[in-house]
Design an enzyme around this catalytic site. Structure first.
Site, PDB file in Angstrom:
ATOM      1  N   GLY A  14       0.796  -1.227   0.000  1.00  0.00           N
ATOM      2  CA  GLY A  14       0.000   0.000   0.000  1.00  0.00           C
ATOM      3  C   GLY A  14       0.826   1.272   0.000  1.00  0.00           C
ATOM      4  O   GLY A  14       0.333   2.343   0.365  1.00  0.00           O
ATOM      5  N   LYS A  15       2.068   1.178  -0.460  1.00  0.00           N
ATOM      6  CA  LYS A  15       2.972   2.337  -0.410  1.00  0.00           C
ATOM      7  C   LYS A  15       2.510   3.484  -1.300  1.00  0.00           C
ATOM      8  O   LYS A  15       2.530   4.647  -0.877  1.00  0.00           O
ATOM      9  CB  LYS A  15       4.376   1.884  -0.808  1.00  0.00           C
ATOM     10  CG  LYS A  15       5.452   2.930  -0.672  1.00  0.00           C
ATOM     11  CD  LYS A  15       6.832   2.322  -0.839  1.00  0.00           C
ATOM     12  CE  LYS A  15       7.132   1.819  -2.229  1.00  0.00           C
ATOM     13  NZ  LYS A  15       6.697   0.425  -2.508  1.00  0.00           N
ATOM     14  N   LYS A  37       9.034   9.468  -7.966  1.00  0.00           N
ATOM     15  CA  LYS A  37       9.176   8.016  -8.009  1.00  0.00           C
ATOM     16  C   LYS A  37      10.600   7.718  -8.465  1.00  0.00           C
ATOM     17  O   LYS A  37      10.985   8.034  -9.589  1.00  0.00           O
ATOM     18  CB  LYS A  37       8.161   7.402  -8.977  1.00  0.00           C
ATOM     19  CG  LYS A  37       8.243   5.882  -9.066  1.00  0.00           C
ATOM     20  CD  LYS A  37       7.798   5.215  -7.781  1.00  0.00           C
ATOM     21  CE  LYS A  37       7.807   3.689  -7.920  1.00  0.00           C
ATOM     22  NZ  LYS A  37       7.375   3.018  -6.686  1.00  0.00           N
ATOM     23  N   GLY A 112       9.529  -1.147  -3.607  1.00  0.00           N
ATOM     24  CA  GLY A 112       9.661  -2.238  -2.652  1.00  0.00           C
ATOM     25  C   GLY A 112      10.154  -1.744  -1.312  1.00  0.00           C
ATOM     26  O   GLY A 112       9.693  -0.728  -0.802  1.00  0.00           O
ATOM     27  N   GLY A 170      -0.752   0.221   5.453  1.00  0.00           N
ATOM     28  CA  GLY A 170      -1.146   0.564   4.088  1.00  0.00           C
ATOM     29  C   GLY A 170      -2.508   0.069   3.672  1.00  0.00           C
ATOM     30  O   GLY A 170      -3.084   0.598   2.709  1.00  0.00           O
ATOM     31  N   PRO A 200      -7.946   2.412   4.722  1.00  0.00           N
ATOM     32  CA  PRO A 200      -8.912   1.330   4.527  1.00  0.00           C
ATOM     33  C   PRO A 200      -8.561   0.502   3.297  1.00  0.00           C
ATOM     34  O   PRO A 200      -8.070   1.031   2.293  1.00  0.00           O
ATOM     35  CB  PRO A 200     -10.239   2.078   4.342  1.00  0.00           C
ATOM     36  CG  PRO A 200      -9.854   3.437   3.849  1.00  0.00           C
ATOM     37  CD  PRO A 200      -8.542   3.742   4.514  1.00  0.00           C
ATOM     38  N   GLY A 202      -8.696  -1.138  -0.119  1.00  0.00           N
ATOM     39  CA  GLY A 202      -9.375  -0.697  -1.332  1.00  0.00           C
ATOM     40  C   GLY A 202      -9.418   0.795  -1.535  1.00  0.00           C
ATOM     41  O   GLY A 202     -10.101   1.274  -2.458  1.00  0.00           O
TER      42      GLY A 202
END
Length: 243
Positions: A14-15, A37, A112, A170, A200, A202
């Site tokens: 979930g990053k 990124k 990662g 995450g 949460p 999703g």
């Protein structure tokens, strides 16, 4: 905190969605935000990368990607197999430093975990964080097995003399099991750092306007949110064994 390095304890924790939530909360607080990124892997040239996904969810943020490699591998391996130049820690640090002169907050998202290799010399996101002297936020999963990987990541952050801002879960399940509920107390203990949020499950599928409106409620005030860790723990506290 003009630059914040966001790492995970591994992949698929979930990053990127957490990065988007931090960005959305900062934007809602009136700050200008950029997301960097360091290296995108496993995405075609015509596909949306993680930085673009953050911008889609969070709103008006500047998105930059240093390199993209087609195979879903560690950046160093993906670069070598693609016959392309790798990304080095000093390049990540230089790009983040430049963005910080133009924005209130720069979020540097790794690939990662903290020690995933970016180049043949073994350069990592941790090396870039050292060059920047930037604080680190760790994104961890909720369930069984997270304590070991979180503690190892936290120890490496501190070994390098860096500030561990805290831990964010995450993806918090709709129906958390006993391990996840207990981890709410155990994660900050093993990390020696506060629990700063729980997203949460999703959340990345939310409509952007819903995501931006609700994101501050998933993060603690340290991250421009309103989430209360203790109140969350009380609501999720596991029942004692019945005899």
């Amino acid at each position: 905190m003009p630059i914040l390095v966001i790492t995970g304890t591994g992949t698929e924790v979930g990053k990127t969605v957490t990065t988007a939530a931090v960005a959305a909360s900062a934007v809602a607080a009136g700050r200008s935000v950029a997301v960097l990124k360091a290296a995108q892997t496993g995405v075609r040239p015509d596909e949306r990368g993680d930085a673009e996904e953050v911008a889609r969810l969070a709103g008006p943020v500047a998105a930059r990607e240093l390199a993209r490699y087609p195979e879903p591998l560690a950046p160093g391996t993906a670069a070598r197999r693609a016959g392309r130049a790798p990304v080095h820690p000093h390049e990540i640090a230089e790009a983040a430093a430049k963005l910080s002169t133009e924005h209130d907050l720069v979020l540097v998202e790794g690939a990662g975990g903290l020690l995933v290799r970016f180049d043949p010399a073994g350069g990592t996101l941790a090396d870039a964080a050292e060059l920047l002297a930037a604080p680190v936020l760790v994104v961890a999963p909720a369930g069984l097995g997270t304590l070991n990987s979180t503690e190892l990541t936290a120890r490496e952050v501190r070994r390098r003399g860096l500030d561990l801002v805290g831990v964010v879960i995450g993806s918090w399940p709709t129906e958390p099991d006993l391990a996840a509920r207990c981890n709410l107390a155990d994660l900050p203990e093993v990390a020696c750092a506060p629990l700063l949020g729980a997203l949460p499950a999703g959340a990345g599928a939310f409509a952007p306007e819903v995501f931006r409106r609700t994101a501050p409620g998933w993060l603690a005030p340290r991250l421009d949110g309103t989430w209360d860790a203790e109140a969350f723990r009380v609501r999720q506290r596991p029942r004692a064994l019945e005899h």
